[in-house]
Design an enzyme around this catalytic site. Sequence first.
Site, PDB file in Angstrom:
ATOM      1  N   TYR A 101     -18.024  31.792  54.301  1.00 20.12           N
ATOM      2  CA  TYR A 101     -16.971  30.851  54.707  1.00 20.12           C
ATOM      3  C   TYR A 101     -15.679  31.228  53.994  1.00 20.12           C
ATOM      4  O   TYR A 101     -15.687  31.570  52.816  1.00 20.12           O
ATOM      5  CB  TYR A 101     -17.383  29.427  54.310  1.00 20.12           C
ATOM      6  CG  TYR A 101     -16.312  28.397  54.595  1.00 20.12           C
ATOM      7  CD1 TYR A 101     -16.304  27.687  55.789  1.00 20.12           C
ATOM      8  CD2 TYR A 101     -15.291  28.151  53.666  1.00 20.12           C
ATOM      9  CE1 TYR A 101     -15.311  26.754  56.057  1.00 20.12           C
ATOM     10  CE2 TYR A 101     -14.298  27.217  53.936  1.00 20.12           C
ATOM     11  CZ  TYR A 101     -14.316  26.524  55.127  1.00 20.12           C
ATOM     12  OH  TYR A 101     -13.329  25.610  55.392  1.00 20.12           O
ATOM     13  N   GLU A 189      -9.173  28.671  59.190  1.00 24.78           N
ATOM     14  CA  GLU A 189     -10.561  28.751  58.728  1.00 24.78           C
ATOM     15  C   GLU A 189     -11.340  29.801  59.499  1.00 24.78           C
ATOM     16  O   GLU A 189     -11.195  29.912  60.715  1.00 24.78           O
ATOM     17  CB  GLU A 189     -11.201  27.375  58.935  1.00 24.78           C
ATOM     18  CG  GLU A 189     -12.665  27.305  58.560  1.00 24.78           C
ATOM     19  CD  GLU A 189     -13.268  25.943  58.917  1.00 24.78           C
ATOM     20  OE1 GLU A 189     -13.251  25.054  58.063  1.00 24.78           O
ATOM     21  OE2 GLU A 189     -13.730  25.787  60.065  1.00 24.78           O
TER      22      GLU A 189
END
Length: 379
Positions: A101, A189
């Site tokens: 991530y 993101e």
Amino acid sequence: MRLHEYQSKQIFYRYGIPVPNGRVASSSGEARQIAEELGGRVVVKAQVLVSGRGKAGGIRLAKTTREAEDLAASILGMELKGFPVRKVLVDEIVNIQKELYLSVVTDRSLRCPVMITSFSGGVNIEEIARTTPEKIYRIPINPLLGLRDYQSRDLAACIDLPRDLWKPFIQLTHDLWKVYLDYDVNLVEINPLVITADQKLVALDGKIIVDESALFRHPELTDFQDTGNELPVEIEAKKFGLSYIKLEGNIGCMVNGAGLAMSTVDVVRANGGEPANFMDIGGGASAERVSAALKIILLDPSVNVVLINIFGGITRCNEVANGIMHVLNERQVHIPIVVRLAGTNSDEGKNILNHPVLKQAESINEAAKICIDLAGKAA
Ligand code: GDP
Ligand code: MN
């Protein structure tokens, strides 16, 4: 404004962030065509502005062109969390070894951008953030100095990234930081950022939320705007350049000035009421603008009382009153409207206001109390 995955990936691509080959399609035939070009093994991904598409069945892997076409047809007919799927992204399949991530987000409490990473990326990131927050690393970035190399290395070390991947990872963090800066982003993101079976880093998903107040600096993004997910009230408000934010309650608010609009929301809440919206009609609003704003508030079905709070400086209360009366003369309004006028030409304004649904208050506290009382009776 939130961008679709395929739009975010177009931006990533331009910034040198590795993304899978692929294109967006609006029909199963188009999807078939793209799958054919990519050799058949593709992933078909619903392009809707909701999170957790994977878990909701909006992301499916196809082994053949035929299967890709069928999956595209079924996904294009779906509704994901209430939103119809109008486009699918057809990407070549990436063989995943590990899902990481990586994001940059504007952190309001730290008052600066923060780069966030985790070795446990993928569809369960929210769960991980809740149950094992120590697996998520955050580094605040000084916006004037920008992201420093040592910070990128720090992040790579935190997630125990294999040595071979440090160089591309550090490059990627810089590219992501540049996207954040260039597009006035609130959130950018990559989840998952994957380590592929052949030891490369690839952005498998992309999410960008751009600060709407900065959109005028990015005219190229207007093509990206998808009004399919916006409420009719929001679309109307945008047309008139009014800043409007939908909230949960039933008291429609119309105020001049952003600061006063925020205080109005606070005062309503402090008195035990729930505002239906935040609305700033701006300074020096004309009667036309006031009428437009009031009509927009009346469009919202959850509003059962309207609170108008005006502190006239440049804004003249008589103009505001004329705008309100214009709406009331033009159409049948049945819900009560509570008006507090103070400042420039307030006496003149108060004299103009004359209609059975109108109530006047001297202070904002009094106005809020009347509204809450009326909203309670209407419910
Ligand atoms: P989200 O659920 O809306 O966040 O959608 P994502 O784009 O993140 O996809 C969800 C999951 O689908 C990913 O975490 C992957 O596990 C899987 N996935 C997506 N693309 C591929 C791919 O090309 N290959 C493989 N094997 N899995 C994929
Ligand atoms: Mn994702």
